[in-house]
Write a protein that holds these residues in place. Sequence first.
Motif, PDB file in Angstrom:
ATOM      1  N   GLN A  69      -4.567  -0.868  -3.663  1.00 18.09           N
ATOM      2  CA  GLN A  69      -5.431   0.271  -3.405  1.00 18.09           C
ATOM      3  C   GLN A  69      -5.831   0.443  -1.942  1.00 18.09           C
ATOM      4  O   GLN A  69      -6.249   1.511  -1.533  1.00 18.09           O
ATOM      5  CB  GLN A  69      -6.703   0.151  -4.260  1.00 18.09           C
ATOM      6  N   GLY A  70      -5.748  -0.640  -1.159  1.00 22.32           N
ATOM      7  CA  GLY A  70      -6.169  -0.549   0.232  1.00 22.32           C
ATOM      8  C   GLY A  70      -5.871  -1.836   0.974  1.00 22.32           C
ATOM      9  O   GLY A  70      -5.393  -2.809   0.383  1.00 22.32           O
ATOM     10  N   LEU A  91       0.836  -1.197   0.000  1.00 21.65           N
ATOM     11  CA  LEU A  91       0.000   0.000   0.000  1.00 21.65           C
ATOM     12  C   LEU A  91       0.874   1.253   0.000  1.00 21.65           C
ATOM     13  O   LEU A  91       0.621   2.200  -0.757  1.00 21.65           O
ATOM     14  CB  LEU A  91      -0.937  -0.005   1.215  1.00 21.65           C
ATOM     15  N   GLY A 114       2.063   2.086  -3.370  1.00 28.78           N
ATOM     16  CA  GLY A 114       1.060   2.306  -4.407  1.00 28.78           C
ATOM     17  C   GLY A 114       0.779   1.083  -5.252  1.00 28.78           C
ATOM     18  O   GLY A 114       0.193   1.181  -6.319  1.00 28.78           O
TER      19      GLY A 114
END
Length: 111
Positions: free
Chosen positions: A88-89, A82, A85
């Motif tokens: 996403q979560g 995370l 990047g």
Amino acid sequence: MTLVNMQPDAIAAAWRGGDIDAAFVWEPTLSELVKNGHVVTTAAETAKAGKPTYLDAAAQAGPAYLGEQLGADLKASAEFLLSQGEIQGLAAPEAYAGAVYAAAATKVSAK
């Protein structure tokens, strides 16, 4: 310090280009990097400090790992991805804790 998740071939290219100052990588990329640098630490040294980078098959299949450490390792990996990047979560904490299989590991290791 900024941690960046890269594939070994990208690490070698970034090293040659002077874009990175350090890397944690394995052979054959490691041999290329030490031509113009030096080893700061090894996987064996980090394992002795309590942060193994590699577990053999017996350790991975044992109840200590499958019943306890696996969930924490999955969560830590997701947090790192995370931060890079790459995802996403994060999942709910129960998703990582639910990835433990102590009973199965104990049953298999008893055979």
